[in-house]
Design a protein around this motif. Structure first.
Motif, short mmCIF file in Angstrom:
data_model
loop_
_atom_site.label_atom_id
_atom_site.label_comp_id
_atom_site.label_asym_id
_atom_site.label_seq_id
_atom_site.Cartn_x
_atom_site.Cartn_y
_atom_site.Cartn_z
N LEU A 120 -3.08 -13.52 4.24
CA LEU A 120 -2.55 -12.16 4.25
C LEU A 120 -2.97 -11.41 3.00
O LEU A 120 -3.42 -10.26 3.05
CB LEU A 120 -1.02 -12.20 4.36
CG LEU A 120 -0.29 -10.84 4.32
CD1 LEU A 120 -0.60 -10.03 5.58
CD2 LEU A 120 1.22 -11.05 4.18
N GLY A 121 -2.85 -12.06 1.85
CA GLY A 121 -3.23 -11.44 0.59
C GLY A 121 -4.72 -11.13 0.52
O GLY A 121 -5.13 -10.04 0.10
N VAL A 122 -5.55 -12.09 0.94
CA VAL A 122 -7.00 -11.90 0.90
C VAL A 122 -7.41 -10.73 1.80
O VAL A 122 -8.23 -9.88 1.40
CB VAL A 122 -7.72 -13.19 1.32
CG1 VAL A 122 -9.21 -12.93 1.52
CG2 VAL A 122 -7.51 -14.28 0.28
N LEU A 123 -6.86 -10.69 3.01
CA LEU A 123 -7.22 -9.62 3.95
C LEU A 123 -6.82 -8.25 3.42
O LEU A 123 -7.56 -7.26 3.59
CB LEU A 123 -6.57 -9.87 5.31
CG LEU A 123 -7.14 -11.06 6.11
CD1 LEU A 123 -6.32 -11.28 7.38
CD2 LEU A 123 -8.60 -10.82 6.46
N HIS A 124 -5.67 -8.15 2.76
CA HIS A 124 -5.26 -6.85 2.23
C HIS A 124 -6.06 -6.46 0.98
O HIS A 124 -6.27 -5.26 0.73
CB HIS A 124 -3.76 -6.84 1.93
CG HIS A 124 -2.94 -6.49 3.14
ND1 HIS A 124 -3.02 -5.26 3.76
CD2 HIS A 124 -2.05 -7.21 3.86
CE1 HIS A 124 -2.19 -5.23 4.80
NE2 HIS A 124 -1.61 -6.39 4.89
N LEU A 149 -3.72 -2.76 -1.97
CA LEU A 149 -3.96 -3.55 -3.18
C LEU A 149 -2.66 -4.20 -3.66
O LEU A 149 -2.62 -5.39 -4.00
CB LEU A 149 -4.55 -2.66 -4.27
CG LEU A 149 -4.81 -3.33 -5.62
CD1 LEU A 149 -5.85 -4.44 -5.48
CD2 LEU A 149 -5.28 -2.29 -6.64
N VAL A 150 -1.58 -3.40 -3.65
CA VAL A 150 -0.28 -3.91 -4.07
C VAL A 150 0.17 -5.06 -3.16
O VAL A 150 0.61 -6.11 -3.63
CB VAL A 150 0.78 -2.79 -4.07
CG1 VAL A 150 2.18 -3.35 -4.29
CG2 VAL A 150 0.46 -1.75 -5.14
N LEU A 151 0.04 -4.85 -1.84
CA LEU A 151 0.46 -5.90 -0.90
C LEU A 151 -0.43 -7.13 -1.00
O LEU A 151 0.02 -8.26 -0.85
CB LEU A 151 0.45 -5.36 0.54
CG LEU A 151 0.91 -6.33 1.63
CD1 LEU A 151 2.27 -6.95 1.29
CD2 LEU A 151 0.97 -5.64 2.98
N GLY A 152 -1.73 -6.90 -1.28
CA GLY A 152 -2.64 -8.02 -1.43
C GLY A 152 -2.22 -8.93 -2.57
O GLY A 152 -2.19 -10.16 -2.43
N VAL A 153 -1.89 -8.35 -3.72
CA VAL A 153 -1.45 -9.13 -4.87
C VAL A 153 -0.06 -9.72 -4.61
O VAL A 153 0.21 -10.89 -4.90
CB VAL A 153 -1.43 -8.25 -6.14
CG1 VAL A 153 -0.83 -9.01 -7.32
CG2 VAL A 153 -2.84 -7.77 -6.47
N TYR A 154 0.81 -8.89 -4.04
CA TYR A 154 2.20 -9.30 -3.79
C TYR A 154 2.28 -10.47 -2.81
O TYR A 154 3.19 -11.31 -2.90
CB TYR A 154 2.97 -8.09 -3.24
CG TYR A 154 4.40 -8.35 -2.85
CD1 TYR A 154 5.38 -8.53 -3.83
CD2 TYR A 154 4.78 -8.41 -1.52
CE1 TYR A 154 6.70 -8.77 -3.47
CE2 TYR A 154 6.09 -8.64 -1.15
CZ TYR A 154 7.05 -8.82 -2.14
OH TYR A 154 8.35 -9.05 -1.78
N SER A 155 1.34 -10.55 -1.88
CA SER A 155 1.37 -11.59 -0.85
C SER A 155 1.35 -12.99 -1.45
O SER A 155 1.94 -13.93 -0.89
CB SER A 155 0.19 -11.42 0.11
OG SER A 155 0.32 -10.23 0.85
N PHE A 156 0.69 -13.13 -2.61
CA PHE A 156 0.62 -14.45 -3.23
C PHE A 156 1.94 -14.86 -3.88
O PHE A 156 2.09 -16.00 -4.33
CB PHE A 156 -0.52 -14.47 -4.26
CG PHE A 156 -1.88 -14.37 -3.64
CD1 PHE A 156 -2.52 -15.48 -3.13
CD2 PHE A 156 -2.52 -13.13 -3.54
CE1 PHE A 156 -3.78 -15.38 -2.54
CE2 PHE A 156 -3.77 -13.03 -2.95
CZ PHE A 156 -4.40 -14.15 -2.44
N MET A 157 2.89 -13.91 -3.93
CA MET A 157 4.22 -14.21 -4.46
C MET A 157 5.23 -14.48 -3.35
O MET A 157 6.39 -14.77 -3.61
CB MET A 157 4.71 -13.02 -5.31
CG MET A 157 3.77 -12.60 -6.40
SD MET A 157 4.35 -11.12 -7.25
CE MET A 157 2.87 -10.65 -8.17
N LEU A 158 4.79 -14.37 -2.10
CA LEU A 158 5.67 -14.58 -0.96
C LEU A 158 5.95 -16.08 -0.78
O LEU A 158 5.20 -16.92 -1.30
CB LEU A 158 5.03 -14.02 0.31
CG LEU A 158 4.92 -12.50 0.38
CD1 LEU A 158 4.05 -12.08 1.56
CD2 LEU A 158 6.30 -11.86 0.49
N PRO A 159 7.00 -16.42 -0.04
CA PRO A 159 7.29 -17.84 0.21
C PRO A 159 6.11 -18.56 0.84
O PRO A 159 5.40 -18.00 1.67
CB PRO A 159 8.48 -17.77 1.19
CG PRO A 159 9.14 -16.47 0.90
CD PRO A 159 8.02 -15.53 0.55
#
Length: 428
Positions: free
Chosen positions: A74-78, A177-187
């Protein structure tokens, strides 16, 4: 689910649909005014959504589900999406714009399933917990539309004239960009190891469920689902350009009434489904499409602007009463064995094939009437999908028979987690 996880997932869902709503609603207006696109070129650009919907199952079923954590892909795609959005922001003609929007849709459409996957894996009771998370996606779409109209005024007559709609891509790119970085902080959401999950191409595309088409009722519903996507495509491709062209103030902000309506009618859907059954409920959805486009055809930005607002507000009935009811019906008709495949088949048929046909039909109709230089261009355009929806509704009345056994199964199990799991491209 603890409060911190709920907040994380809610913010993820907010950004996911904020990104889509930030640029997709005004895309038609942008193409016509900023890139001088023809109607057929506009149809070609919108068709990239269908290509993304067709390709997305392969990315999820053959790659993400087997080898990678859902939150990481998810993060990579965003992050890729953010770069592509920046390229779309800089594009000066349709030829330059098209490859970037195609690549973006191929990258974005799988994320709609990924955010669901990340969410469901953290839930112990998805039927009760998911709706609280998913509603933030609708809120994100609404906030994007309200921001464009009431904060930045990019869709005002002056804003459109100055070419400010290109800023929607920058806004979406920053959010991506924000969601891409943020995705790596998700569970953490690792692949599920299952001996029963074959992930064959036929299963991913829903081809295992083709035998369900031997049932007359399901075949009629399946064909109607494809055909009703033609009027749906007219709305996504033409609604914002239409409202902007006739001079309705803050058109993008006013279009968020449709998302508010969708959320409200989703709550009423179980009542209609239980009381009236599948056939009458889905028929109401079809007739709502006809009424909506008649209102668009004869309304205006002056004394008849209320007709336009009602037409926008009908989005909840149009979408929920047909597509969500259809998902419930498919779930009940397919049974446990073909449940997943049947939902995949209907998704491929509607958002893939049906919408693809619809975007091109909308493009050809608009191109024809512009070339003919008709006096009431938009009235002529909107009466076409109104007629198509009416014909589909008539055929549905004649050939579909209410299946009381399936209706009983559907009403025993309300719309919830399993249906949401199969819903790849839930358009707000």
């Amino acid at each position: 689910m603890n409060s911190l996880t709920r907040i994380k997932l809610s913010f993820m869902m907010f950004l996911e649909f904020f990104i889509w709503g930030a640029w997709f609603v005004t895309l038609g207006t942008f193409l016509f005014n900023n890139l001088n696109a023809t109607e057929l070129e506009t149809a070609s650009v919108f068709s990239t959504q269908s290509f993304g919907a067709i390709i997305a199952p392969f990315i999820i079923g053959l790659i993400a589900d087997k080898y990678f954590n859902a939150e990481r892909i998810l993060g990579v795609l965003h992050l890729i999406g953010a770069l592509l959005m920046y390229q779309m922001y800089n594009a000066t003609n349709v030829g330059d714009f098209y490859p970037y929007v195609l690549a973006y849709m191929i990258a974005y459409m799988p994320t709609l399933a990924l955010v669901n996957s990340v969410s469901f894996r953290q839930m112990q009771n998805p039927e009760k917990e998911f709706s609280v998370i998913r509603v933030w996606g609708t809120i994100g779409w609404i906030v994007a539309g309200l921001s464009i109209s009431y904060i930045f005024h990019w869709d005002s007559a002056d804003g459109i004239g100055e070419g400010l709609l290109r800023n929607t891509f920058m806004m979406a790119g920053i959010a991506s960009l924000v969601l891409g970085v943020y995705s790596f902080m998700l569970p953490k959401t690792p692949p599920v190891k299952s001996q029963d999950k074959s992930n064959s191409i036929s299963e991913i595309l829903g081809l295992d469920a083709i035998k369900l088409l031997q049932n007359r009722n399901f075949l009629i519903f399946f064909i109607a689902s494809i055909l009703i996507c033609i009027p749906l495509a007219f709305y996504y491709q033409n609604a914002n350009p239409f409202l902007s062209d006739i001079g309705l103030e803050n058109p993008t902000g006013k279009m968020t009434i449709g998302q508010i309506s969708e959320a409200l009618f989703l709550l009423l859907l179980p009542v209609f489904f239980t009381r009236f059954g599948f056939k009458k409920t889905i028929l109401i959805g079809m007739l709502a499409w006809t009424l909506r486009y008649v209102l668009f055809a004869y309304g205006n930005a002056g004394e008849l602007s209320f007709m336009l607002i009602i037409g926008i507000a009908l989005h909840g009935i149009c979408y929920d009463f047909f597509f969500v009811s259809g998902q419930i019906y498919t779930d009940a008709r397919a049974g446990e064995k073909y449940k997943s495949s049947a939902q995949g088949l209907v998704t491929l048929a509607t958002y893939g094939v049906g919408m693809l046909i619809g975007f091109w039909v909308a493009g050809y109709i608009s191109e024809y009437y512009r070339a003919a230089d008709v006096e009431n261009f938009w009235q002529s355009v909107w009466l076409v999908p109104a007629g198509i929806a009416a014909v589909v509704a008539l055929l549905f009345i004649i050939f579909f028979r209410d299946d009381k056994e399936v209706a009983a199964k559907a009403t025993d199990k309300p719309y919830g987690a399993e249906t949401e799991r199969q819903e790849l491209t839930s358009l707000p």
